[in-house]
Design a protein around this motif. Structure first.
Motif, short mmCIF file in Angstrom:
data_model
loop_
_atom_site.label_atom_id
_atom_site.label_comp_id
_atom_site.label_asym_id
_atom_site.label_seq_id
_atom_site.Cartn_x
_atom_site.Cartn_y
_atom_site.Cartn_z
N ILE A 299 4.76 7.78 7.56
CA ILE A 299 5.51 6.55 7.24
C ILE A 299 6.86 6.51 7.97
O ILE A 299 7.16 5.52 8.65
CB ILE A 299 5.67 6.39 5.70
CG1 ILE A 299 4.27 6.32 5.04
CG2 ILE A 299 6.49 5.14 5.36
CD1 ILE A 299 4.30 6.42 3.51
N ILE B 208 -3.28 11.93 -2.18
CA ILE B 208 -1.99 11.52 -2.71
C ILE B 208 -2.08 11.19 -4.20
O ILE B 208 -1.29 11.69 -5.00
CB ILE B 208 -1.41 10.33 -1.90
CG1 ILE B 208 -1.11 10.81 -0.47
CG2 ILE B 208 -0.15 9.78 -2.57
CD1 ILE B 208 -0.44 9.79 0.41
N ALA B 209 -3.05 10.41 -4.60
CA ALA B 209 -3.13 10.02 -6.01
C ALA B 209 -3.64 11.15 -6.89
O ALA B 209 -3.31 11.21 -8.08
CB ALA B 209 -4.03 8.79 -6.17
N TYR C 266 -9.11 1.67 -4.48
CA TYR C 266 -8.32 2.44 -3.51
C TYR C 266 -8.46 3.93 -3.81
O TYR C 266 -7.87 4.44 -4.75
CB TYR C 266 -6.86 1.99 -3.61
CG TYR C 266 -5.93 2.53 -2.55
CD1 TYR C 266 -6.40 3.30 -1.48
CD2 TYR C 266 -4.57 2.28 -2.60
CE1 TYR C 266 -5.53 3.78 -0.51
CE2 TYR C 266 -3.69 2.76 -1.64
CZ TYR C 266 -4.19 3.51 -0.61
OH TYR C 266 -3.32 4.00 0.35
N LEU D 13 -5.15 1.05 -6.85
CA LEU D 13 -5.11 2.48 -7.15
C LEU D 13 -5.58 2.70 -8.58
O LEU D 13 -5.31 1.86 -9.46
CB LEU D 13 -3.68 3.00 -7.07
CG LEU D 13 -3.09 3.33 -5.72
CD1 LEU D 13 -1.58 3.54 -5.86
CD2 LEU D 13 -3.72 4.58 -5.13
N GLY E 59 0.83 -1.20 0.00
CA GLY E 59 0.00 0.00 0.00
C GLY E 59 0.86 1.24 0.00
O GLY E 59 2.09 1.19 -0.15
N THR E 60 0.22 2.38 0.20
CA THR E 60 0.93 3.65 0.28
C THR E 60 1.94 3.62 1.42
O THR E 60 3.11 3.99 1.27
CB THR E 60 -0.07 4.80 0.48
OG1 THR E 60 -0.95 4.83 -0.65
CG2 THR E 60 0.63 6.13 0.61
N THR E 61 1.49 3.15 2.60
CA THR E 61 2.36 3.07 3.77
C THR E 61 3.53 2.13 3.54
O THR E 61 4.58 2.28 4.15
CB THR E 61 1.52 2.58 4.98
OG1 THR E 61 0.40 3.45 5.14
CG2 THR E 61 2.34 2.56 6.25
N SER E 62 3.34 1.17 2.65
CA SER E 62 4.38 0.18 2.34
C SER E 62 5.45 0.74 1.42
O SER E 62 6.37 0.00 1.04
CB SER E 62 3.75 -1.03 1.64
OG SER E 62 2.53 -1.42 2.23
N GLU E 63 5.31 2.02 1.03
CA GLU E 63 6.20 2.59 0.01
C GLU E 63 6.18 1.72 -1.26
O GLU E 63 7.17 1.65 -1.99
CB GLU E 63 7.64 2.72 0.54
CG GLU E 63 7.76 3.68 1.71
CD GLU E 63 9.12 3.64 2.38
OE1 GLU E 63 10.08 4.22 1.84
OE2 GLU E 63 9.23 3.00 3.46
N ALA E 64 5.04 1.10 -1.53
CA ALA E 64 4.97 0.20 -2.67
C ALA E 64 5.19 0.94 -3.98
O ALA E 64 5.69 0.36 -4.96
CB ALA E 64 3.63 -0.51 -2.70
N ASN E 65 4.82 2.20 -4.00
CA ASN E 65 5.02 2.95 -5.24
C ASN E 65 6.48 3.33 -5.44
O ASN E 65 6.85 3.89 -6.47
CB ASN E 65 4.10 4.16 -5.26
CG ASN E 65 2.64 3.71 -5.21
OD1 ASN E 65 2.04 3.64 -4.14
ND2 ASN E 65 2.12 3.32 -6.35
N SER E 66 7.31 3.02 -4.47
CA SER E 66 8.76 3.17 -4.63
C SER E 66 9.42 1.83 -4.94
O SER E 66 10.64 1.73 -4.96
CB SER E 66 9.37 3.78 -3.36
OG SER E 66 8.81 5.05 -3.11
N LEU E 67 8.61 0.80 -5.16
CA LEU E 67 9.12 -0.54 -5.50
C LEU E 67 8.80 -0.85 -6.96
O LEU E 67 7.75 -0.48 -7.46
CB LEU E 67 8.45 -1.60 -4.63
CG LEU E 67 8.57 -1.50 -3.11
CD1 LEU E 67 7.71 -2.58 -2.45
CD2 LEU E 67 10.03 -1.65 -2.69
N ILE F 192 -7.74 7.50 -2.72
CA ILE F 192 -6.83 8.28 -1.88
C ILE F 192 -6.45 9.57 -2.60
O ILE F 192 -5.30 9.81 -2.96
CB ILE F 192 -5.60 7.44 -1.43
CG1 ILE F 192 -4.69 8.24 -0.49
CG2 ILE F 192 -4.85 6.84 -2.61
CD1 ILE F 192 -3.62 7.42 0.24
#
Lengths: 312, 312
Positions: free
Chosen positions: B264, B153-154, B148, B114, B54-62, B150
């Motif tokens: 985060i 942020i999105a 999702y 998302l 998710g967002t908290t997981s920094e998944a968009n940085s993976l 949000i």
């Protein structure tokens, strides 16, 4: 004249570039053959280069692998890497590194890099680290990075202080910027602060081309370069002439016709219309094709603005 | 009581889920072993599930590959797929399809998706097509998709009309929503419109948990679930009790301490503090670690709020 000569000497990259539209087939897969043909046509019209995989290219709707495959096809088709400025900035650090490394190794003239754009309200320090990490990981002295500032879409951008930190830390490597803020005052501030050190500042629209060049900028990287390349390039080559203002006004009239519509679908519709290849109209969701009846009105507006498209 | 029973019957997924923090090593690579251990601890605290990536997981940085590898390790470590609700929504259609397909095939209880978030000011029609294309391409009746929402942020979100189109076109498949708008009025509107048909609406913060459940929602998927899982879960299980208001107030006090900081990095700092594992503090740029002196103040604030963290 002296200024123009100085400009020629210090600038490695200048002129007009197009963020190349990406053609899709009926299954929404990128069509590499049509892509390469369009790239070659754009270069035949005099453009300095091709900013493939930009916003206009729907590159953010492509996977890393799809971008890699398109770049390979393009290079294999004989387009010189020196003409290419691929977009390589992704949300994920590792994706940005991967695409940037591939572009540098292929000999591309530079890369145009979005900041990581998912997380909002991030700090200059965080963005500095993001870019620093990419540069260090790529670890290649051939890297020429152009910062892609497009706050209306990315919602994350570059402050003057951040640019200063980056050019100071990585002189020569952090080579320039595309300013798609739509704010010529910002472009001028960036030019005034950094162009004297060879930092190459491109406007994100030909509407600002004359002002950009007069201020000491490097040119423009513009969506409408996909359909109106020769006329935009003509202003670049003649920006010191008495006809420059008139040329700028005519470019603006054409641009305005596009800006009244969703620009990417409108560009694709016009390319489809003049190339008699309806498949050019296809976009990937979340974008939508321009409705057929709007295409007619757009073509009318363009013809009133004196637009011509000569496809070879 | 009758209402609560109805809820139990019609809801497939309800309760408290955590968008799991992603641990990184000193080279900023995801640490799959620590990730799996944290996941197991969270489940041991009573959470219904894990909204990994998710967002908290920094998944968009993976990268896509990094998410795939983490999911494989997690499943290999013995975490049941029925506990997993991975985030699979990317900018690129093909990435979203790839991650969603992998999650469905692994037996995950659902996916949290998302909208494509690069292009702004897109239409409901464009977003409908984006989701429709993903669902059709995955083509698997086991798919349970949670939308999702949000917008802070999105900057791209779901209107009620869009949700209605999706649940009408794909009943059962479009199974619910996480509402991280921060606007409880929006959450209530979604619940009122769709919960009667089995649509499961999760709030994006435990601050709204009691209101969500009283209105007929399904629970919450909340960042602070990473560090305060048992207490949040206790309110979920006892939302009809006379103590519920007091429990909600205590959860809010803890949440407020985090919300005064970048959430985060603050969560990672607290997990590092209580687990005595400083490596948990690491974030990927563009995020920044919480400064050490702020961690002390945060821990003080948390203790004043009665926060306890019992790591096994």
């Amino acid at each position: 004249m002296e200024r123009a000569q100085t400009t020629t000497i210090r600038q490695r990259l200048s002129g007009v570039l197009a963020p190349v539209l990406t053609p899709f087939d009926a299954k929404l897969q990128p069509d590499a053959g049509r892509f390469a043909r369009h790239c070659k046509w754009l270069l035949s019209q005099g453009l300095r280069g091709l900013a493939v995989f930009g916003t206009t290219s729907e590159a953010n709707s492509l996977s890393v692998e799809e971008r890699e495959a398109l770049l390979e096809t393009l290079l294999g088709s004989g387009v010189a890497p020196g003409a290419l400025l691929p977009g390589t900035g992704c949300c994920a650090l590792t994706d940005t590194v991967r695409l940037t490394r591939a572009a540098v190794r292929a000999g591309c003239t530079g890369v145009l890099v979005l900041p990581p754009f998912y997380y909002k309200a991030v700090t200059d320090e965080g963005l500095f680290r993001a870019f620093s990490e990419v540069i260090e990981r790529v670890g290649d002295s051939r890297l020429r990075m152009y910062l892609y500032h497009i706050p209306p879409i990315a919602h994350v951008g570059f402050s003057l202080k951040l640019v200063e930190r980056l050019v100071t830390a990585y002189p020569g490597t952090v080579a320039g910027m595309k300013d798609s803020s739509g704010d010529i005052a910002n472009t001028k501030a960036v030019i005034d602060a950094f162009a004297k050190d060879g930092f190459e500042v491109f406007s994100g629209s030909e509407k600002f081309l004359l002002e950009n060049l007069r201020r000491g900028g490097a040119g423009c990287i513009t969506a409408t370069g996909n359909v109106n390349p020769a006329a935009i390039d003509r202003l670049y080559r003649n920006f010191g002439s008495p006809e420059a203002e008139g040329m700028q006004a005519r470019l603006n009239a054409v641009r305005n016709a596009f800006e009244k519509r969703p620009v990417i679908p409108a560009l694709k519709a016009v390319l489809a219309h003049f190339s008699r290849d309806a498949s050019w109209r296809t976009v990937r969701p979340p974008l939508l094709e321009l409705p057929a009846n709007e295409t007619g009105a757009l073509v009318d507006d363009l013809q009133k603005a004196g637009f011509e498209m000569q496809l070879s």
